[in-house]
Design a protein around this motif. Structure first.
Motif, PDB file in Angstrom:
ATOM      1  N   ASN A 243      60.594   2.664  36.534  1.00 26.95           N
ATOM      2  CA  ASN A 243      60.880   2.563  35.105  1.00 26.95           C
ATOM      3  C   ASN A 243      62.262   1.992  34.780  1.00 26.95           C
ATOM      4  N   ARG A 245      65.096  -0.202  32.914  1.00 28.51           N
ATOM      5  CA  ARG A 245      65.306  -0.795  31.588  1.00 28.51           C
ATOM      6  C   ARG A 245      66.271  -1.957  31.778  1.00 28.51           C
ATOM      7  N   ALA A 261      59.997 -11.918  29.880  1.00 28.78           N
ATOM      8  CA  ALA A 261      59.402 -10.790  29.172  1.00 28.78           C
ATOM      9  C   ALA A 261      57.952 -11.079  28.796  1.00 28.78           C
ATOM     10  N   GLU A 264      55.932 -10.552  31.826  1.00 31.20           N
ATOM     11  CA  GLU A 264      55.718  -9.123  32.078  1.00 31.20           C
ATOM     12  C   GLU A 264      54.571  -8.598  31.224  1.00 31.20           C
ATOM     13  N   THR A 265      54.584  -8.928  29.937  1.00 28.65           N
ATOM     14  CA  THR A 265      53.530  -8.471  29.033  1.00 28.65           C
ATOM     15  C   THR A 265      52.163  -8.977  29.464  1.00 28.65           C
ATOM     16  N   PRO A 301      54.545   0.912  29.563  1.00 31.62           N
ATOM     17  CA  PRO A 301      56.010   0.788  29.568  1.00 31.62           C
ATOM     18  C   PRO A 301      56.431  -0.671  29.507  1.00 31.62           C
ATOM     19  N   VAL A 302      57.686  -0.889  29.184  1.00 31.50           N
ATOM     20  CA  VAL A 302      58.247  -2.245  29.130  1.00 31.50           C
ATOM     21  C   VAL A 302      59.577  -2.233  29.856  1.00 31.50           C
ATOM     22  N   TRP A 303      59.741  -3.112  30.824  1.00 29.85           N
ATOM     23  CA  TRP A 303      61.014  -3.217  31.528  1.00 29.85           C
ATOM     24  C   TRP A 303      61.991  -4.098  30.742  1.00 29.85           C
ATOM     25  N   ASN A 305      62.987  -4.932  27.691  1.00 27.50           N
ATOM     26  CA  ASN A 305      62.770  -4.351  26.370  1.00 27.50           C
ATOM     27  C   ASN A 305      63.613  -4.994  25.268  1.00 27.50           C
ATOM     28  N   GLU A 306      64.315  -6.096  25.576  1.00 32.15           N
ATOM     29  CA  GLU A 306      65.151  -6.735  24.568  1.00 32.15           C
ATOM     30  C   GLU A 306      64.699  -8.158  24.230  1.00 32.15           C
ATOM     31  N   LYS A 309      65.451  -9.307  20.687  1.00 31.38           N
ATOM     32  CA  LYS A 309      66.833  -9.313  20.217  1.00 31.38           C
ATOM     33  C   LYS A 309      67.190 -10.692  19.668  1.00 31.38           C
TER      34      LYS A 309
END
Length: 420
Positions: A243, A245, A261, A264-265, A301-303, A305-306, A309
């Motif tokens: 997990n 971040r 990202a 990942e998704t 979960p998301v690694w 996570n930004e 931004k």
């Protein structure tokens, strides 16, 4: 001579300003074709990871054993990669004889490439371990990241060959888009021997950045020095715990973070992440309020996570973390840094060993880095499960056309990546 040079310069600037490197989205089928590391990441017998899980302080027999593992890996698995060493002898706060730090660099460029004409994605991690505590292995720091990089190279080697063979057959070996390669940089001497200072840390990175910044290419080359051949310095560190971040540290490479990202998704949606609570091997089953049995997915979960931004408003903390990117960034190299915040709780303790790695997480990181590298190298249409027949040429071309994301990136305000 002056007129010829001016004309060449005008042509080069025009080409740079009007050419955009393709960043082609992988199809779902290509993502599914990325192999799992599997047994190669077994901490006892894995052919990639296990030989790195030993004490490997710079200048010791353990460090040399790990280098021998690298040499053997490239010789057996990746014979088309060019492997070079960069050595530097430096004093440390321990006193005594200076220590020789050995950086290992493996490069795969298009077969027609000329010196100074290739821009590369650099996949980077340090392979040394810390002197203290005694017997420190440094599994997340950074044996596992090194293994992830080696896996990515092995997983994509044949796809790169297929792409370049196809380009040669079609006469597409000219222009900036044809001059892209991949470089693995395995750095020695990241850890401090006593206390972290500007002089007691980053020994290999400091030496390599200086050497490459001073190494000039032939006149009129696209890239003036070996250092400027690095298009993106993708640094992995402290990976392998559950997990993580992962902040986006740098504004100028936030576009690349967003691409990672997105991957990942997508890999999670394809149920390709073994660490996911919704992986087919462990997705929980429950009963809905109406009393009918069903499978209810756990929140994913998301690694990274930004991703959302705003690069113009968000805070970027790249200057807060000292790591191997510092000497390169100081010389203008673009950096994408993957180091979790907070650090794993085993950081710089005796528990940072193979037994405390979360192997599914390690495998997922390896797959994610592989996917990002494949998109960077524009390998859509050339990824396949080994042993499975290739798709028809027309189908491959359609897949490549459907995968191009330049219009989408422009619509979302992502700055297009150019050779400038």
């Amino acid at each position: 001579m002056a007129i010829h040079s001016l004309a060449h310069l005008i042509f080069l600037l025009f080409t740079l300003l009007t050419s955009t490197i393709a960043y082609t989205k992988l199809s779902d089928e290509s993502l599914k074709a990325i192999p799992d590391p599997g047994d190669t990441f077994n901490i006892k017998t894995g052919s990639i990871l296990s030989p790195i899980l030993q004490v490997r302080v710079p200048g010791t027999p353990g460090a040399e054993k790990v280098r021998q593992h690298f040499y053997s890996f490239f010789s057996k698995e990746l014979p088309l990669w060019k492997v070079t060493l960069q050595n530097s002898t430096q004093s440390t706060p321990l006193g005594g004889a200076p220590i020789t730090f050995v950086n290992v660099i493996a490069t795969r460029d298009p077969p027609w490439a000329r010196v100074g004409e290739v821009g590369r994605l650099a996949l980077v991690a340090h392979y040394d371990s810390k002197l203290t505590p005694e017997g420190f292995i440094g599994a997340t720091d950074s044996a596992a990241p090194v293994a992830m990089i080696l896996h990515a190279a092995k997983a994509l080697d044949k796809a790169m060959t297929r792409k370049w063979d196809d380009m040669k057959a079609k006469g597409q070996t000219g222009g900036l888009e044809a001059e892209k390669g991949v470089q693995l940089i395995l750095l020695d001497g990241e850890e401090a021997f006593v206390n972290w200072t500007d002089d007691d840390s980053l020994y290999g990175a400091r030496a390599l950045a200086h050497a490459w910044d001073s190494s000039t290419n032939p006149a009129m080359s696209t890239h003036r020095t070996t250092l400027t051949e690095i298009s993106l310095f993708l640094l992995l560190d402290l990976l392998g715990a559950k997990n993580p971040r992962m902040p986006s540290y740098f504004k100028t490479t936030h576009w690349a973070y967003k691409n990672m990202a997105t991957l990942e998704t997508r890999l999670r949606s394809l149920q390709s992440f073994k660490s996911s609570p919704n992986h087919p091997s462990k997705a929980p089953k429950s009963t809905n309020p109406k009393g009918k049995g069903t499978t209810r997915p756990t929140r994913e979960p998301v690694w990274l996570n930004e991703a959302n931004k705003n690069p113009n408003l968000g805070q970027f903390l790249g200057g807060m973390v000292q790591d191997d990117h510092i000497p390169f960034m100081a010389r203008g190299v673009e950096v994408l840094h993957f180091i979790p915040s907070p650090f794993p709780n085993v950081w710089h303790t005796a528990n940072d060993d193979g037994a405390h790695l979360d192997i599914p997480t390690c495998e997922d990181w390896a797959k994610l880095v592989t996917a990002f590298t494949a998109e960077w190298m524009d390998l859509e249409g050339f990824m396949r499960v080994e042993g499975k027949p290739a798709a028809p040429a027309a189908e491959m071309e359609k897949s490549k056309r459907d995968g191009v994301e330049l219009d989408r990136r422009k619509e979302e305000g992502i700055i297009s990546k150019t050779e400038l």
